[in-house]
Write a protein that holds these residues in place. Structure first.
Motif, PDB file in Angstrom:
ATOM      1  N   SER A 187       0.721  -1.078   0.144  1.00 53.68           N
ATOM      2  CA  SER A 187       0.198  -0.023  -0.447  1.00 53.68           C
ATOM      3  C   SER A 187       0.989   1.371  -0.414  1.00 53.68           C
ATOM      4  CB  SER A 187      -0.776   0.066   1.018  1.00 53.68           C
ATOM      5  OG  SER A 187      -1.567   1.655   1.090  1.00 53.68           O
ATOM      6  N   HIS A 188       1.672   1.565   0.355  1.00 46.26           N
ATOM      7  CA  HIS A 188       3.051   2.481   0.949  1.00 46.26           C
ATOM      8  C   HIS A 188       3.397   2.447  -0.761  1.00 46.26           C
ATOM      9  CE1 HIS A 188       5.482   5.417   2.340  1.00 46.26           C
ATOM     10  NE2 HIS A 188       6.737   4.491   2.064  1.00 46.26           N
ATOM     11  N   TRP A 189       3.715   1.997  -1.420  1.00 49.18           N
ATOM     12  CA  TRP A 189       4.855   1.557  -2.444  1.00 49.18           C
ATOM     13  C   TRP A 189       3.779   2.019  -3.797  1.00 49.18           C
ATOM     14  CZ3 TRP A 189       9.082   1.270  -4.251  1.00 49.18           C
ATOM     15  CH2 TRP A 189       9.683   0.658  -5.664  1.00 49.18           C
ATOM     16  N   ALA A 190       2.794   1.375  -3.363  1.00 46.02           N
ATOM     17  CA  ALA A 190       1.516   2.142  -4.298  1.00 46.02           C
ATOM     18  C   ALA A 190       1.072   3.589  -4.741  1.00 46.02           C
ATOM     19  CB  ALA A 190       0.628   1.299  -4.265  1.00 46.02           C
ATOM     20  N   VAL A 191       0.818   4.155  -2.726  1.00 44.73           N
ATOM     21  CA  VAL A 191       0.708   5.073  -2.978  1.00 44.73           C
ATOM     22  C   VAL A 191       1.620   6.344  -3.025  1.00 44.73           C
ATOM     23  CG1 VAL A 191       0.384   7.371  -0.475  1.00 44.73           C
ATOM     24  CG2 VAL A 191      -0.941   5.318  -1.114  1.00 44.73           C
ATOM     25  N   HIS A 231       2.402  -5.349 -12.655  1.00 44.40           N
ATOM     26  CA  HIS A 231       1.501  -4.138 -12.988  1.00 44.40           C
ATOM     27  C   HIS A 231       0.800  -4.747 -12.180  1.00 44.40           C
ATOM     28  CE1 HIS A 231       4.259  -2.725 -15.855  1.00 44.40           C
ATOM     29  NE2 HIS A 231       4.385  -1.629 -15.553  1.00 44.40           N
ATOM     30  N   LEU A 232       0.122  -3.313 -11.255  1.00 40.86           N
ATOM     31  CA  LEU A 232      -0.696  -3.769 -10.168  1.00 40.86           C
ATOM     32  C   LEU A 232      -2.581  -3.545 -10.832  1.00 40.86           C
ATOM     33  CD1 LEU A 232       0.266  -2.610  -6.509  1.00 40.86           C
ATOM     34  CD2 LEU A 232       0.147  -4.924  -7.553  1.00 40.86           C
ATOM     35  N   SER A 290      -8.927  -4.089  -7.788  1.00 44.47           N
ATOM     36  CA  SER A 290      -9.920  -3.324  -6.911  1.00 44.47           C
ATOM     37  C   SER A 290      -8.303  -3.618  -5.968  1.00 44.47           C
ATOM     38  CB  SER A 290     -11.085  -4.692  -5.986  1.00 44.47           C
ATOM     39  OG  SER A 290     -10.173  -6.360  -6.160  1.00 44.47           O
ATOM     40  N   LEU A 291      -7.690  -4.285  -5.456  1.00 38.83           N
ATOM     41  CA  LEU A 291      -6.573  -4.853  -4.912  1.00 38.83           C
ATOM     42  C   LEU A 291      -6.552  -2.759  -4.523  1.00 38.83           C
ATOM     43  CD1 LEU A 291      -5.017  -5.472  -2.294  1.00 38.83           C
ATOM     44  CD2 LEU A 291      -3.966  -6.487  -4.260  1.00 38.83           C
TER      45      LEU A 291
END
Length: 151
Positions: A9-13, A33-34, A39-40
């Motif tokens: 989550s931190h990485w995505a933000v 790639h997410l 949804s995640l």
């Protein structure tokens, strides 16, 4: 090994705050790639950041559809085999073609969009180090030759 949800989550933000589009945000462990886990990714980013990152995709698609295609192969990019033979890779920030001048470290700064990334694995390095080159290595600014530290 796996990446815990909190770190992912931190990485995505962090990636979204660097200006990456929805389809460019990737896992810090496997580089997947997410976007395939929409949804995640939506859970990680939250509503506002998700909308910003999706807007970047729409903006990029609009800009690409308004550009004239490059001559030659009838599309806007060279085939990957040609890029490899020329020693070129595309900046993960803007897609600009780049070439390394030496075989030292892999840290690069794009002269077009100023993205900091690893030439070897193409990971964005604005806040994290990918491990291809040690964190003690610095970036060389392509515009003025100055040394830029890894943040």
């Amino acid at each position: 090994g796996k990446v815990c949800a909190s770190c992912a989550s931190h990485w995505a933000v962090e990636q979204e705050s660097q200006g990456l589009a929805f389809d460019e945000i990737s896992c810090p462990f496997c580089s997947t790639h997410l976007v395939s886990h929409g949804s995640l990714l939506a859970t990680f980013l939250g509503k506002d950041a998700l909308e910003r990152s999706q807007q970047r995709v729409r903006l990029r698609e609009t800009q690409l559809s308004n550009q004239d295609p490059l001559p030659s192969h009838g599309n806007s990019v060279l085939p990957s085999g040609v890029l490899m033979r020329l020693g070129l890779k595309q900046c993960p920030g803007c897609g600009e073609g780049m070439q390394k001048e030496s075989e030292t470290c892999h840290k690069m700064i794009c002269r077009s969009c100023r993205a900091r990334f690893c030439f070897r694995c193409l990971a964005r390095l604005e806040y994290f180090n990918c491990g291809c080159t040690g964190a003690e290595h610095n970036f060389v600014d392509p515009l003025d030759g100055s040394i830029r530290s890894h943040q």
